[in-house]
Enzyme design. Structure first.
Site, PDB file in Angstrom:
ATOM      1  N   ASP A 132      -3.874  -9.912  -0.751  1.00 57.29           N
ATOM      2  CA  ASP A 132      -4.031  -9.506  -2.142  1.00 57.29           C
ATOM      3  C   ASP A 132      -5.468  -9.072  -2.426  1.00 57.29           C
ATOM      4  O   ASP A 132      -6.422  -9.614  -1.871  1.00 57.29           O
ATOM      5  CB  ASP A 132      -3.659 -10.693  -3.043  1.00 57.29           C
ATOM      6  CG  ASP A 132      -3.733 -10.357  -4.518  1.00 57.29           C
ATOM      7  OD1 ASP A 132      -2.984  -9.462  -4.944  1.00 57.29           O
ATOM      8  OD2 ASP A 132      -4.537 -10.976  -5.231  1.00 57.29           O
ATOM      9  N   GLU A 185      -3.199  -4.814   0.088  1.00 57.35           N
ATOM     10  CA  GLU A 185      -3.109  -4.259  -1.263  1.00 57.35           C
ATOM     11  C   GLU A 185      -4.512  -3.728  -1.581  1.00 57.35           C
ATOM     12  O   GLU A 185      -5.402  -4.487  -1.964  1.00 57.35           O
ATOM     13  CB  GLU A 185      -2.694  -5.329  -2.271  1.00 57.35           C
ATOM     14  CG  GLU A 185      -2.410  -4.735  -3.647  1.00 57.35           C
ATOM     15  CD  GLU A 185      -3.044  -5.499  -4.796  1.00 57.35           C
ATOM     16  OE1 GLU A 185      -2.788  -5.114  -5.956  1.00 57.35           O
ATOM     17  OE2 GLU A 185      -3.796  -6.448  -4.567  1.00 57.35           O
TER      18      GLU A 185
END
Length: 644
Positions: free
Chosen positions: A324, A377
């Site tokens: 993330d 990401e």
């Protein structure tokens, strides 16, 4: 287990150790990738005594004690012993058993600071809002050997990868029991049945690692080695992964090495100093999320994070880790104004220590588990995110194409009458489409924070909104790149996603919703069945525009190719509610072109226009190709065709 001759004089015993001198050296060097084997709390036998060996890294502590349910939370009864200059404190406490609660009482050398901390390496924690760690083991009999043997092929860049993104606590709840979430074991058969029925290949779980604030959806982690106790034990979570594997479903876990919350029992200010985080807030505090940023330059922090990554791959059989907020790690000035950040030693904005950490993470992950995938990401144009470290890349397997998600959703929100002026938002991605190995995401981020649901973003009346969403999904599956769809989008959930209640499964009684769900099921099916739609996802040879310039009619047509020329699939999209009859399309070969899928079919709640199952090609050149088809393009539709 290592036994030394030293006998304890007080507190925990020091004659029992799980840490060799080499372990200490590697941990301090930042190269201990499995520190979870000897730090934390481990059930251990010392001769005929059973108990737990505790170890924690707290280099600025004056004294460290274990407090817990076994000693009435009394400090100083079980003092740990410093292991040389390593910063690690260790000790064996007899009589402690599985299920006992504990924390570390850390008495700092700085400012008289005293804190009670959960175990950073704890394998299980109390169910929030309680914050103690739980003595536990990871004993489990796995039954997924067949999957583990074949997953290299399932995770290959040439394999279909259609990912169902799931938040475990809100996918499905039990309304009769105060709207409680399903447990890991209750979830297993329901989720596996649904994912298989819908032909998804993988699930991706929003972070399961323990987190105090439920509204963070797991992205503010405190337990980097502990699956959340909200849904069961570590073995219950293993059962979920095991069950999915036995049903042929891959499991990707979201992992957050970018930042952590400031909760008092967590990593922040751990030993009375900024141990895990940077001391200077210009590097160590995230202004958007009000969280702390890891100090990647500290070698022991790297050992901690790399051990966490390997833990989920080693012990929980994860098939991939999606990292993330990578952009926030790469840039020192991420979300900061001038004067609010510190440049690197060369005066630049790149976080050199974070870059090295990410490369080290990917090298180690693929070295030990070459059959998994890591996914970034990453929302900027940072080069070579998914290229190997040895050519200068970050070493990820895939990168989310956030640009595609943003451009495509913005395009679809335009009224169709205006789409002709925004045609480049559809076509722009193919200028960079093969610079990385991409995943096309329609993720949870797009259906929260006031953004509304996917169906709510679509313009027009109800029929047009659902036709638009079917078209969006069809266009997504036509594009090169793996696919990811957040739960609820596949059946057109009406309201914005809420983490504390179930998806709106009841809307499936309405044909527009059940028709959309059937459409996604069929998209996944042909994506898996047709090599042309997945085999060359990451190679320029797998894609060709037929006509990307028809902005006047807001149509695009493209060719998807596989290694075999027989496996070509043509996709034609009409982004307006105006049917296009007599539409001539150039094709590479003659013969009969069968309609594989038509999003306007009545079974998907469309209007039922189409081409009666297929069209015979004419020997008439068009679009620079020797043959052509005369097609009917239904309103707001996508067609998939293949030559027989």
């Amino acid at each position: 287990m290592q036994n030394t001759t030293e006998k304890p004089t007080e507190g925990a015993r020091s004659d029992v150790s799980l840490l060799s001198e080499e372990d200490l050296y590697l941990f301090n060097e930042g190269r201990d990738y499995r520190a979870y084997n000897h730090l934390g709390a481990h059930l251990t036998n010392a001769g005929d005594e059973q108990g737990v060996c505790f170890a924690v890294w707290a280099p600025n502590a004056r004294e460290v004690s274990v407090i817990g349910s076994f000693n009435r939370w009394e400090p100083h009864l079980h003092r740990l012993h410093a292991r040389g200059s390593s910063g690690i404190w260790e000790g064996f406490v007899p009589g402690v058993k599985k299920g006992d609660l504990y924390k570390f009482r850390i008495d700092s050398r700085h400012h008289g600071h005293v804190g009670d901390k959960a175990d950073p390496f704890g394998m299980w924690q109390e169910k929030p809002p309680r914050t103690a760690s739980v003595v536990w083991d990871l004993e489990y009999q796995w039954g997924d050997n067949d999957w583990m043997q074949q997953r290299k092929a399932k995770n290959s860049l040439h394999a279909p990868m259609s990912v169902y993104e799931v938040h475990l606590g809100s996918w499905m709840r039990v309304p009769e029991e105060h709207n409680r979430p399903l447990t890991y074991r209750e979830m297993a058969p329901r989720l596996a049945d649904y994912v298989n029925r819908m032909y998804f290949t993988h699930v991706e779980l929003l972070p399961v690692m323990e987190h105090p604030f439920y509204g963070s959806w797991g992205y503010q982690t405190t337990g980097y080695f502990a699956p959340t106790a909200r849904y069961g034990t570590p073995q219950d979570f293993m059962y979920l992964v095991d069950y999915l594997h036995q049903r042929g479903i891959g499991v990707i876990l979201d992992w957050v090495p970018s930042h952590f919350p400031s909760d008092g029992h967590g990593l922040a200010y751990f030993d009375g100093t900024h141990l895990f985080e940077h001391a200077d807030s210009r590097k160590g505090f995230h202004p958007d999320w009000k969280t702390h940023i890891f100090n990647y330059g500290r070698t022991e922090v790297r050992s901690f994070l790399l051990s966490s990554a390997m833990f989920w791959l080693d012990k929980y059989h994860a098939d991939g880790l999606r990292v993330d907020a990578v952009a926030s790690m790469l840039y020192l000035d991420y979300s900061r104004k001038e004067g609010e950040w510190l440049p690197n030693q060369f005066g630049g904005r790149e976080n050199i220590e974070a870059i090295e950490f990410l490369r080290q993470f990917n090298q180690e992950a693929y070295s030990e588990h070459p059959d998994i995938q890591t996914v970034a990401e990453e929302s900027t144009s940072w080069p070579m995110v998914s290229k190997p470290v040895y050519v200068g890349g970050l070493g990820f397997g895939y990168k989310w194409d956030m640009g595609w998600m943003h451009d495509t959703l913005e395009y679809f929100q335009h009224d169709p009458i205006h789409r002709r002026f925004h045609h480049n938002q559809l076509t722009f991605r193919m200028l960079y489409g093969f610079t990385e190995n991409f995943v096309l995401p329609l993720s949870h981020d797009e259906v929260v924070h006031g953004k509304g649901s996917l169906i709510a973003k679509m313009p027009g009346d109800e029929w047009q909104r659902f036709a638009n969403l079917r078209l969006l999904f069809g266009y997504m599956y036509a594009q090169p790149g793996k696919k990811l769809l957040f739960m609820g989008g596949e059946f057109g959930q009406v309201r914005e996603w809420a983490h504390d209640t179930s998806l709106e499964w009841h809307v499936l009684q309405y044909p527009v919703h059940s028709g959309l769900q059937k459409w996604v099921e069929q998209l996944n099916r042909i994506y898996r069945e047709q090599p042309g739609l997945h085999e060359l996802d990451n190679e320029a040879g797998g894609f060709e525009w037929i006509d990307c310039n028809d902005n006047t009619a807001s149509t695009v047509s493209l060719l998807r190719k596989a290694k075999s020329p027989k496996e070509q699939v043509i996709v034609v999209c009409n982004f307006t509610p105006v049917p296009r009859e007599g539409y001539r399309l150039g094709v590479p070969t003659g013969g009969f072109w069968r309609e594989l899928l038509n999003s306007d079919a009545k079974e998907y709640a469309g209007s039922g226009m189409g081409n009666m199952g297929g069209v015979q090609a004419e020997k008439k050149p068009e679009h620079g190709r020797p043959y052509s088809l005369i097609l009917t393009l239904p309103p707001l539709s996508v067609l998939f065709l293949k030559a027989e």
